[in-house]
Structure formats: structure tokens, C-alpha cells
Design a protein around this motif. Structure first.
Motif: not given
Ligand SMILES: *Cc1c(COP(=O)(O)O)cnc(C)c1O
Length: 226
Positions: A111-128, A95-101
Motif C-alpha cells: 500500500r505504501l509502495a503504491a501510494a509513493l509511486a502515485r505521488e512520485f508520478e503526480r509530483a514529477g519527483r521520484a525519490l530513491p 504527499r508531505a514526505a515527498v515534498q520535503l525528503f
């Protein structure tokens, strides 16, 4: 002395930028096709602000917590900063990484790919994202093993819907890096990926010869880490 540190950082940055341009030219490539990710981990603030004042905006950090302590303030002053996460990411820091990076270079397990996908969806911010490859199959190093790479890339795209833009590697310290860079380039080609994050202070010119689009350079830009 802060201004001394600042101007030293600006001078080193200019020297590295010049070397990148020369290496690109020698390889018959456009210098603009190679981005310098200036790796600022463990560097004094004055060196980083020297690079910012010299106009540099693309930086890499390997730890979420360390980056959180420094970059929000810089991002307020320089809104066009772009930050790459180049170190291993634990799922509890997603969560913190998606906010800052702005780019995650170290996707290496489902597991990391899944967690990122969930967070991108939740935050409305999908990172390359880049997928990190453990090209030397070193047990202590993170990264997906070469044998599992194509399957993992497929999973990242079709199961998790990640925007994978390239591959990243850190060759074993004791190997000549060329064969690792060549492997990464071929794997990217085979999988239709344009991005190649490879090459550090000691070998970025070699990486450019092998097609690097992003070189991650720390000490050559900022000086030895404290
Ligand atoms: C520290 C680091 C770099 C930069 O290393 P230098 O040798 O200082 O250029 C590049 N990539 C990763 C993943 C790093 O952790």
C-alpha cells in the motif's frame, strides 16, 4: 549558550566522523563509502545548526510533521541539505514526505509502495527508496519480514516502478546486531542492491564492518535527546 551547543555539536560530529573513518579503514574499506546520516529528531535547533555550520548536510528524521516544522527554513539557507525519512510513513503523509525528503528509507508494504509511486508520478519527483526489513520478525516493529523480502522487492520494482537503492534495518535491541547486519548484507547482494542503511550510535562501527553504506547516528552526534 547557543554557540556552546553549536560548538559541542561540531566537536561530536568530528569525533563520530573520525570513528567512521577508523572503522572503515579497519574493515579495509574507503571511508567515503560510508555516509553519516545525522539523526536530528527531537534535538534542539542549536545542535542542528552547529552541524550545518560545520559543513554537514545529510540528516535523518523519523517523523514527517516534526521535520516539516524545522527543515524548510534550513533548506532555504543550505540548499544542498539532503534529508532521509527513517521512520514509518503513513499513506496520508506521503504527499508531505515527498515534498520535503530526498530519500525514503522505510518502504515496507505494498500500500505504501503504491501510494509513493502515485505521488512520485503526480509530483514529477521520484525519490530513491530503501526497503525496511524487520530482520528480527518483531511484531511491534515495521519492516517487511525476511520471508517476504524478495517478493516485495520484485513487486516494488516491477509493479510500482520504484527506484529501490538499498535495504534498511533496526535490529532487535536485545540481540547482538552482527547476524542482523550479515543477513541484510546477504539479502542486498542476492537482490543486486548496493545500499545498506544499518548501524546507530551503539553499533555503527559493527555495521561498517558488515558493509553499511549509510549509518544513522543520532545521540552520538548530537547528545542525548531531550
Ligand atoms: C532515532 C533513530 C536512530 C538514531 O538513534 P541513536 O541511537 O540516537 O543513534 C537511527 N535510526 C532510526 C530509525 C531512528 O529512529
Amino acid at each position: 549558550m547557543d554557540s556552546l551547543e553549536q560548538s559541542a555539536a561540531a566537536a561530536r560530529l568530528a569525533a563520530v566522523t573520525g570513528r567512521i573513518g577508523a572503522a572503515a579503514k579497519a574493515a579495509g574499506r574507503d571511508a567515503a563509502s560510508v555516509r553519516l546520516v545525522a539523526v536530528s529528531k527531537l534535538q534542539p535547533e542549536a545542535r542542528v545548526s552547529g552541524a550545518l555550520e560545520a559543513g554537514h548536510r545529510l540528516f535523518g528524521e523519523n517523523r514527517v510533521q516534526e521535520a516539516e516544522a524545522r527543515w524548510p527554513a534550513f533548506k532555504e539557507r543550505y540548499p544542498d541539505i539532503r534529508l532521509h525519512l527513517i521512520g514509518g510513513l503513513q499513506t496520508n503523509k506521503v504527499r508531505a514526505a515527498v515534498q520535503l525528503f530526498d530519500v525514503i528509507e522505510t518502504v515496507d508494504r505494498p500500500r505504501l509502495a503504491a501510494a509513493l509511486a502515485r505521488e512520485f508520478e503526480r509530483a514529477g519527483r521520484a525519490l530513491p527508496c530503501f526497503v525496511q526489513v524487520n530482520t528480527g520478525d518483531e511484531p511491534q516493529k515495521s519492516g517487511v519480514s525476511p520471508a517476504r523480502l524478495d517478493g516485495f522487492l520484485d513487486e516494488c520494482r516491477t509493479v510500482y516502478g520504484l527506484e529501490v537503492v538499498g535495504l534498511m534495518c533496526i535490529p532487535p535491541a536485545e540481540d547482538p546486531p552482527g547476524p542482523h547486519f550479515a543477513f541484510l548484507r546477504e539479502a542486498a547482494r542476492r537482490n543486486g542492491l548496493e545500499g545498506l542503511s544499518m548501524g546507530m550510535s551503539a553499533d555503527f562501527e559493527t555495521a561498517i564492518r558488515f558493509g553499511a553504506t549509510h549509518v544513522r547516528v543520532g545521540s552520538a552526534v548530537f547528545g542525548a535527546r531531550g
